[in-house]
Design a protein around this motif. Structure first.
Motif, PDB file in Angstrom:
ATOM      1  N   ALA A  94       0.831  -1.205   0.000  1.00 46.41           N
ATOM      2  CA  ALA A  94       0.000   0.000   0.000  1.00 46.41           C
ATOM      3  C   ALA A  94       0.869   1.260   0.000  1.00 46.41           C
ATOM      4  N   LEU A  95       1.937   1.239   0.787  1.00 47.87           N
ATOM      5  CA  LEU A  95       2.839   2.390   0.828  1.00 47.87           C
ATOM      6  C   LEU A  95       3.536   2.598  -0.515  1.00 47.87           C
ATOM      7  N   ALA A  96       3.922   1.496  -1.163  1.00 51.61           N
ATOM      8  CA  ALA A  96       4.569   1.615  -2.474  1.00 51.61           C
ATOM      9  C   ALA A  96       3.620   2.242  -3.491  1.00 51.61           C
ATOM     10  N   GLY A  97       2.374   1.780  -3.490  1.00 48.94           N
ATOM     11  CA  GLY A  97       1.387   2.340  -4.404  1.00 48.94           C
ATOM     12  C   GLY A  97       1.072   3.782  -4.069  1.00 48.94           C
ATOM     13  N   LEU A  98       0.969   4.080  -2.777  1.00 46.98           N
ATOM     14  CA  LEU A  98       0.681   5.440  -2.347  1.00 46.98           C
ATOM     15  C   LEU A  98       1.823   6.390  -2.730  1.00 46.98           C
ATOM     16  N   ASP A  99       3.051   5.890  -2.583  1.00 51.16           N
ATOM     17  CA  ASP A  99       4.205   6.711  -2.945  1.00 51.16           C
ATOM     18  C   ASP A  99       4.162   7.077  -4.426  1.00 51.16           C
ATOM     19  N   ARG A 100       3.768   6.112  -5.253  1.00 51.95           N
ATOM     20  CA  ARG A 100       3.683   6.373  -6.700  1.00 51.95           C
ATOM     21  C   ARG A 100       2.592   7.394  -7.008  1.00 51.95           C
ATOM     22  N   MET A 101       1.460   7.266  -6.333  1.00 52.46           N
ATOM     23  CA  MET A 101       0.362   8.202  -6.556  1.00 52.46           C
ATOM     24  C   MET A 101       0.743   9.609  -6.115  1.00 52.46           C
ATOM     25  N   ILE A 102       1.390   9.701  -4.949  1.00 57.01           N
ATOM     26  CA  ILE A 102       1.776  11.005  -4.441  1.00 57.01           C
ATOM     27  C   ILE A 102       2.851  11.642  -5.324  1.00 57.01           C
ATOM     28  N   TYR A 103       3.737  10.823  -5.882  1.00 57.17           N
ATOM     29  CA  TYR A 103       4.803  11.342  -6.740  1.00 57.17           C
ATOM     30  C   TYR A 103       4.213  12.109  -7.918  1.00 57.17           C
ATOM     31  N   ARG A 104       3.068  11.649  -8.419  1.00 57.07           N
ATOM     32  CA  ARG A 104       2.434  12.306  -9.568  1.00 57.07           C
ATOM     33  C   ARG A 104       1.844  13.666  -9.201  1.00 57.07           C
ATOM     34  N   LEU A 105       1.734  13.931  -7.897  1.00 60.19           N
ATOM     35  CA  LEU A 105       1.189  15.224  -7.480  1.00 60.19           C
ATOM     36  C   LEU A 105       2.220  16.339  -7.547  1.00 60.19           C
ATOM     37  N   GLY A 106       3.457  15.965  -7.814  1.00 57.13           N
ATOM     38  CA  GLY A 106       4.501  16.981  -7.944  1.00 57.13           C
ATOM     39  C   GLY A 106       4.809  17.665  -6.633  1.00 57.13           C
ATOM     40  N   ARG A 107       4.710  18.988  -6.604  1.00 55.10           N
ATOM     41  CA  ARG A 107       5.094  19.742  -5.418  1.00 55.10           C
ATOM     42  C   ARG A 107       4.176  19.508  -4.225  1.00 55.10           C
TER      43      ARG A 107
END
Length: 273
Positions: A17-30
């Motif tokens: 879940a953390l790995a997937g969440l990290d990927r999703m958050i990365y797309r949010l940029g700043r």
């Protein structure tokens, strides 16, 4: 106790879940730093309700049970919530290794006898005839061959009783009462039960030995107590009530009052679910 077996799966799912969440958050940029702060906030909000660092219910219950046993005693239990932590305290922490603790429900499976033979060779040696007879009958059941359930039950009770009768020099205890179930009634026929701390001492006489309940330690968690823990805490009430009733019948009012006062002090601050 099934929840404990879920822990490895929960840990693995959390990592994914953390790995997937990290990927999703990365797309949010700043905005990803703010998102991680929100995740951390959720963790901190939930941590207090999941923190069990001050939950000593199982530990104290197991230790109090061992404290209730005289030297080299034999305990037969049907109480898994107590047997499991006792198993840990004895074989990991080395507490009260002189006490022989037997789970009567596990005794219905042949593999358990291998453990008993390693842990208590003297017990198995003295009860060898009863053990061999029971295992022969049990083998038919475990391998789907024709078997007689009544013969298995009779042999099972004979085996349990032999643990008491063939070791008269060792004080005997159980964690249940006569009216508990069929096994208890058949096993305890001809014996008297005397509440001693967190156990019932199995006696052939009517003597009620003294027992100082101040020896028992009860530490209640500050958080609210869940249903399973409250069920186990209620066992204290069972043994205390029986002890007080017996002492009152014998006119030992001061002792009965001391037990009641100990119970009140120990559980007066119990959180309400």
């Amino acid at each position: 106790d099934i929840e404990a077996y879920y822990i490895p799966v929960i840990v693995v799912l959390a990592l994914f879940a953390l790995a997937g969440l990290d990927r999703m958050i990365y797309r949010l940029g700043r905005l990803r730093h703010i998102s991680w702060l929100l995740v951390l906030g959720v963790f901190l909000l939930n941590y207090p309700t999941q923190n069990h660092r001050d939950d000593w219910i199982a530990h104290d219950q197991a230790m109090n049970t061992l404290v209730s046993v005289d030297s080299n005693g034999i305990v037969i239990t049907d109480w898994w919530d107590c047997y499991a932590p006792i198993f840990y305290l004895q074989w990991v922490e080395g507490n009260r290794r002189d006490v022989c603790v037997i789970d009567k429900e596990l005794l219905r499976r042949s593999w358990y006898f291998k453990y008993l033979a390693r842990a208590y060779p003297w017990l198995m040696e003295r009860s060898r005839p009863e053990t061999e007879q029971f295992l022969a009958l049990l083998d038919r059941f475990e391998h789907n061959r024709p078997y007689d359930p009544q013969a298995i039950q009779v042999s099972y009770i004979n085996l349990l009783r032999s643990f008491f009768l063939k070791n008269p020099e060792r004080p005997a205890y159980v964690t249940f009462i006569h009216e508990g179930d069929r096994d208890a009634q058949e096993l305890l026929t001809g014996f008297n039960l005397v509440p001693m701390g967190m156990l019932m001492q199995v006696r052939v006489d009517t003597v009620v030995p003294e027992f100082d309940y101040q020896r028992l330690k009860v530490r209640l968690p500050r958080r609210r107590i869940d249903e399973r823990s409250r069920f186990n805490l209620d066992r204290y009430r069972l043994f205390v009530r029986r002890r007080i009733e017996i002492l009152q019948r014998q006119g030992r009012m001061a002792e009965a009052q001391a037990v009641a006062e100990w119970f009140g002090r120990s559980f007066l601050s119990a959180p309400v679910k």
